[in-house]
Design a protein around this motif. Structure first.
Motif, PDB file in Angstrom:
ATOM      1  N   ARG A  94      -4.143  14.483  14.312  1.00 20.71           N
ATOM      2  CA  ARG A  94      -5.160  13.661  14.941  1.00 20.71           C
ATOM      3  C   ARG A  94      -5.752  12.668  13.932  1.00 20.71           C
ATOM      4  NH1 ARG A  94      -8.759  17.881  17.615  1.00 20.71           N
ATOM      5  NH2 ARG A  94      -6.966  18.973  18.470  1.00 20.71           N
ATOM      6  N   LEU A  95      -5.752  13.093  12.644  1.00 17.92           N
ATOM      7  CA  LEU A  95      -6.369  12.251  11.618  1.00 17.92           C
ATOM      8  C   LEU A  95      -5.493  11.055  11.268  1.00 17.92           C
ATOM      9  CD1 LEU A  95      -8.125  14.527   9.007  1.00 17.92           C
ATOM     10  CD2 LEU A  95      -9.087  12.624  10.284  1.00 17.92           C
ATOM     11  N   LEU A  96      -4.164  11.255  11.298  1.00 17.66           N
ATOM     12  CA  LEU A  96      -3.273  10.217  10.777  1.00 17.66           C
ATOM     13  C   LEU A  96      -3.507   8.847  11.425  1.00 17.66           C
ATOM     14  CD1 LEU A  96      -1.043   9.733   8.722  1.00 17.66           C
ATOM     15  CD2 LEU A  96       0.603  10.112  10.552  1.00 17.66           C
ATOM     16  N   MET A 128      -5.535   3.398  11.023  1.00 23.57           N
ATOM     17  CA  MET A 128      -6.313   2.326  11.612  1.00 23.57           C
ATOM     18  C   MET A 128      -7.416   1.884  10.668  1.00 23.57           C
ATOM     19  SD  MET A 128      -6.690   2.604  15.679  1.00 23.57           S
ATOM     20  CE  MET A 128      -8.469   2.675  15.809  1.00 23.57           C
ATOM     21  N   THR A 129      -8.086   2.863  10.019  1.00 31.34           N
ATOM     22  CA  THR A 129      -9.143   2.535   9.066  1.00 31.34           C
ATOM     23  C   THR A 129      -8.579   1.692   7.932  1.00 31.34           C
ATOM     24  OG1 THR A 129     -10.108   4.654   9.610  1.00 31.34           O
ATOM     25  CG2 THR A 129     -11.001   3.522   7.691  1.00 31.34           C
ATOM     26  N   VAL A 150      -7.947  -1.823   9.203  1.00 33.62           N
ATOM     27  CA  VAL A 150      -9.191  -2.572   9.368  1.00 33.62           C
ATOM     28  C   VAL A 150      -9.751  -2.975   8.005  1.00 33.62           C
ATOM     29  CG1 VAL A 150     -11.616  -2.330  10.057  1.00 33.62           C
ATOM     30  CG2 VAL A 150      -9.789  -1.590  11.612  1.00 33.62           C
ATOM     31  N   LEU A 151      -9.715  -2.015   7.043  1.00 40.26           N
ATOM     32  CA  LEU A 151     -10.211  -2.293   5.687  1.00 40.26           C
ATOM     33  C   LEU A 151      -9.423  -3.415   5.047  1.00 40.26           C
ATOM     34  CD1 LEU A 151     -11.042   1.023   3.827  1.00 40.26           C
ATOM     35  CD2 LEU A 151     -12.429  -1.057   3.986  1.00 40.26           C
ATOM     36  N   PHE A 152      -8.095  -3.317   5.174  1.00 43.78           N
ATOM     37  CA  PHE A 152      -7.256  -4.344   4.556  1.00 43.78           C
ATOM     38  C   PHE A 152      -7.542  -5.700   5.187  1.00 43.78           C
ATOM     39  CE2 PHE A 152      -3.512  -6.991   4.142  1.00 43.78           C
ATOM     40  CZ  PHE A 152      -3.339  -6.946   2.770  1.00 43.78           C
ATOM     41  N   GLY A 153      -7.683  -5.702   6.531  1.00 41.20           N
ATOM     42  CA  GLY A 153      -7.992  -6.940   7.233  1.00 41.20           C
ATOM     43  C   GLY A 153      -9.301  -7.531   6.753  1.00 41.20           C
ATOM     44  N   ALA A 154     -10.319  -6.672   6.603  1.00 44.56           N
ATOM     45  CA  ALA A 154     -11.636  -7.131   6.156  1.00 44.56           C
ATOM     46  C   ALA A 154     -11.551  -7.687   4.739  1.00 44.56           C
ATOM     47  CB  ALA A 154     -12.634  -5.975   6.223  1.00 44.56           C
ATOM     48  N   ILE A 155     -10.817  -6.966   3.857  1.00 49.29           N
ATOM     49  CA  ILE A 155     -10.677  -7.422   2.469  1.00 49.29           C
ATOM     50  C   ILE A 155      -9.977  -8.779   2.439  1.00 49.29           C
ATOM     51  CG2 ILE A 155      -9.431  -6.963   0.306  1.00 49.29           C
ATOM     52  CD1 ILE A 155     -10.109  -3.969   0.808  1.00 49.29           C
ATOM     53  N   TYR A 156      -8.937  -8.897   3.298  1.00 49.78           N
ATOM     54  CA  TYR A 156      -8.204 -10.164   3.325  1.00 49.78           C
ATOM     55  C   TYR A 156      -9.119 -11.297   3.775  1.00 49.78           C
ATOM     56  CZ  TYR A 156      -5.027 -13.838   4.740  1.00 49.78           C
ATOM     57  OH  TYR A 156      -4.423 -15.044   4.881  1.00 49.78           O
ATOM     58  N   LEU A 157      -9.842 -11.053   4.890  1.00 47.09           N
ATOM     59  CA  LEU A 157     -10.687 -12.125   5.443  1.00 47.09           C
ATOM     60  C   LEU A 157     -11.806 -12.511   4.484  1.00 47.09           C
ATOM     61  CD1 LEU A 157     -11.087 -11.210   9.222  1.00 47.09           C
ATOM     62  CD2 LEU A 157      -9.888 -13.166   8.208  1.00 47.09           C
TER      63      LEU A 157
END
Ligand code: ZN
Ligand code: ZN
Length: 316
Positions: free
Chosen positions: A113-115, A120-121, A124-131
């Motif tokens: 369930r965690l995977l 996804m986290t 999202v983190l990578f996307g935020a760092i990129y932006l």
């Protein structure tokens, strides 16, 4: 070291679970062909018959190169055509490890369930760092202020108070007190034989395979819980010399007192820039006279600015 009954399924009539050592199908008489493979079950009966045991231990059956008959290793001449065993191929004996025990429901459910959540986290983190930090836009900027800054980092020797088990106390510590406390450790109490798999003997029978595994117990014992003082270098003041008039400053003067030391120095150019109605800061590490000359007040550059307003690169 139990030897257990194996089975085979008849490819001709489909009869299941024919006894492994049986060379012909009890239902249709088709012979146990070398292409037929053996299987067993964990609760298959253990073999006690002396003759069968001897056959099991003699090794894998051999396949007659002339008529293809499957022969027990104890036979010297082919049961089908009478040819001698010389040069015959044996069936393969192979080790089959037991499946690891099924994990308990809570242990298995969690990672599954965690995977997706973890993935996804991360996305999202990578996307935020990129932006925020990696994606940039180009802004034309001009140098408003340029200064050459040299620093000396000072460390101070500080006495720290701490406590730990006797064996974990640093060698240079000064002991200030100790109490006896109970603690537990894991010690090997011996070994135990565990079934880890089985071996297909290549003759219709299987042998359980065991391994000696270490066995552990929790042991209580007394130990000393020690309080101590220890001297450690920690970050202290940063001394700074700064010049904004286009000249190179000296390094800050530092004469170490007792309990002080220098931990590093830096020489960098710090810029204030303006462009598009906004102001920016930019630091160039490893300053030199050449870099100072490049960043004269009024000099124009193309700045790569990320979403949080930091310059990631200055291009002439
Ligand atoms: Zn059959
Ligand atoms: Zn033969």
């Amino acid at each position: 070291m139990a030897i257990r009954m194996g089975y085979w399924d008849c490819p001709a009539c489909g009869k299941k679970k024919n006894p492994g050592p049986e060379r012909g199908c009890p239902q249709c008489g088709t012979s146990r062909d070398p292409s037929v493979s053996f299987y067993t079950e964990d609760d298959a009966p253990a073999i006690t018959d002396a003759a069968l045991l001897e056959r099991a231990k003699a090794g894998a059956d051999w396949v007659c190169p002339y008529c293809g008959a499957d022969n027990a290793a104890t036979r010297n001449a082919c049961v089908g055509c009478g040819a001698v065993m010389d040069g015959a191929k044996h069936r393969e004996a192979r080790y089959i490890p037991d499946q690891p025990p099924p994990p308990t429901s809570t242990a298995s459910a969690k990672p599954r369930r965690l995977l997706p959540i973890v993935l996804m986290t991360a996305a999202v983190l990578f996307g935020a760092i990129y932006l925020l930090f990696i994606r940039t836009r180009a802004v034309t900027v001009a140098v408003a202020r340029s200064s050459w800054v040299k620093t000396v980092q000072v460390e101070d020797l500080v006495t720290q108070h701490a406590s730990a088990w006797r064996s974990e106390v640093p060698h240079d510590a000064r002991i200030t007190g100790q109490v006896t406390k109970e603690r537990t450790r894991r010690v090997q109490s011996g070994t135990e034989k565990l079934k880890v798999g089985k071996k297909d003997l290549g003759n219709g029978m299987f042998e359980d395979v065991y391994e000696n595994k270490p066995k552990y117990v929790e042991q209580r014992y007394s130990d000393e819980w020690v309080s101590y003082d220890v001297d450690r270098w920690v970050q202290g003041r940063t001394l700074k010399e700064e010049r904004s008039d286009g000249s190179e400053p000296p390094y800050p003067a530092f004469a170490a007192q007792l309990g002080q030391r220098e931990a590093g120095r830096s020489s960098e150019i710090r810029l204030e820039l303006s462009g598009g109605g906004k102001s920016y800061e930019f630091t160039e590490k490893n300053a030199s006279a050449a870099s100072l000359a490049r960043y004269k007040v009024g000099a124009r550059f193309t700045a790569k600015v990320n979403l949080v307003g930091s310059i990631t690169e200055l291009v002439p």
